[in-house]
Design an enzyme around this catalytic site. Structure first.
Site, PDB file in Angstrom:
ATOM      1  N   CYS A 181      -7.513   3.469   2.338  1.00 54.33           N
ATOM      2  CA  CYS A 181      -6.819   2.940   3.650  1.00 54.33           C
ATOM      3  C   CYS A 181      -7.884   3.007   4.690  1.00 54.33           C
ATOM      4  O   CYS A 181      -8.255   3.950   5.186  1.00 54.33           O
ATOM      5  CB  CYS A 181      -5.579   3.442   4.141  1.00 54.33           C
ATOM      6  SG  CYS A 181      -4.938   2.524   5.442  1.00 54.33           S
ATOM      7  N   HIS A 224       0.763  -1.183  -0.232  1.00 60.70           N
ATOM      8  CA  HIS A 224      -0.059  -0.050   0.026  1.00 60.70           C
ATOM      9  C   HIS A 224       1.027   1.113  -0.199  1.00 60.70           C
ATOM     10  O   HIS A 224       2.071   1.286   0.618  1.00 60.70           O
ATOM     11  CB  HIS A 224      -0.897   0.191   1.128  1.00 60.70           C
ATOM     12  CG  HIS A 224      -1.939  -1.053   0.995  1.00 60.70           C
ATOM     13  ND1 HIS A 224      -3.119  -1.077   2.085  1.00 60.70           N
ATOM     14  CD2 HIS A 224      -2.148  -1.648   0.320  1.00 60.70           C
ATOM     15  CE1 HIS A 224      -3.981  -1.805   1.520  1.00 60.70           C
ATOM     16  NE2 HIS A 224      -3.328  -2.403   0.387  1.00 60.70           N
TER      17      HIS A 224
END
Ligand code: MG
Length: 306
Positions: free
Chosen positions: A240, A209
């Site tokens: 997120c 990520h």
């Protein structure tokens, strides 16, 4: 270790990306996204999830997606499953590859799948056996391999033990996720070295990520350690859930741009992928999360191929 000459990208945008969208995404948009990604050359596209439609309403149409997509012969269309019921529904809808997901840390395991890490392996054993017996390919995900949002730093050895246990269920590949995107290159190296003591590097995939802008650096570090499979999401789809407004999955366009620059083959047509990234960002009325995609689309057409 020399860098690989080819890399396989697993496109997770239609699942890991879209499942975080607050507004329902029309089925037709999802289908077009999947078709465009396949046309751009992505060899594996995760298209849905057979988990509780109550928990993940955005994925409630996964069976329809599996039934309606026009499959390309050399493209895999995996879906997530968590229960035997989900597996049966996925098989009935035509799934040929399924993925199961566990965590490397207790806190995340409890909150995400309501059981300890050991219990998760026990729960998946019959499910994995049934998937393999039905002739499906089985992929694994392991979350929080570097830091857990609840427990803090995760020891590489703990992640490696869980990785080995997931592979022992019969997965052909395990995707190791830096779920909150806080990992930096040296931590990634330590993780890969620890996991490689227990499972072959060829069976490891990395799932980064870009929350802290480290994903591309972490992918380069992984390539240098012999990793050849990466998960990514077109236009960086997927926020997120642990940091509102923060970036989630690394953008596929950014990864392809890196790999092209390194002379590594992916089979992906970058201009076509970049156009698809902008298209889906427009459809969702969100900002295109790919820096490379945005930059390429601003260039003159003659400059599109770096
Ligand atoms: Mg992700």
């Amino acid at each position: 270790m020399t860098r690989p000459q080819t890399v396989r990208l697993v496109e997770v945008g239609p699942r890991d990306g879209l499942q975080n969208e607050a507004k329902p995404v029309p089925l037709a948009t999802k289908l077009e996204l999947i078709h465009r990604l396949a046309a751009a050359g992505l060899p594996s596209i995760e298209v849905g999830s057979f988990v509780s439609a109550r928990r993940v309403p955005q994925m409630a149409d996964s069976a329809e997606i599996l039934r309606l997509i026009h499959r390309q012969p050399n493209v895999a269309y995996p879906v997530l499953v968590a229960t035997m019921q989900g597996l049966e529904a996925a098989i009935a809808a035509g799934a040929r590859e399924v993925a199961i997901f566990a965590a490397a840390s207790e806190g995340f395991s409890q909150r995400n799948i309501n059981c300890s890490t050991s219990e998760s392996i026990d729960r998946y054993r019959p499910l994995a056996g049934a998937a393999l017996a039905a002739g499906l390919k089985l992929r694994g995900y392991l979350s929080t391999v570097i830091v857990c949002p609840y427990d803090g730093p995760v020891a590489p050895e703990s992640a490696a033990i869980m990785a080995e246990r997931m592979m022992a269920l019969g997965c052909y590949e395990l995707s190791l996720g830096d779920t909150i995107g806080v990992g930096t290159a040296d931590k990634v190296r330590r993780l890969i070295e620890a996991v490689a003591e227990r499972i072959p590097r060829q069976q490891m995939a990395m799932h980064f990520h870009d929350t802290y802008g480290q994903a591309i650096a972490n992918i380069l570090a992984s390539l240098d350690l012999g990793i050849t499979v990466f998960d990514a999401s077109v236009a960086g789809l997927g926020g997120c859930p642990f940091a509102a407004g923060a970036t989630g999955n690394v953008a596929t366009e950014d990864v392809v741009y890196l790999l092209q620059g390194l002379g590594i083959q992916t089979g992906v047509n970058l201009p076509e992928l970049a156009a698809t990234g902008q298209w889906i960002a427009d459809q969702l009325q969100r900002t295109n999360g790919s820096r490379a995609g945005t930059a390429l689309l601003r260039c003159q057409p003659t400059q599109l191929t770096p």
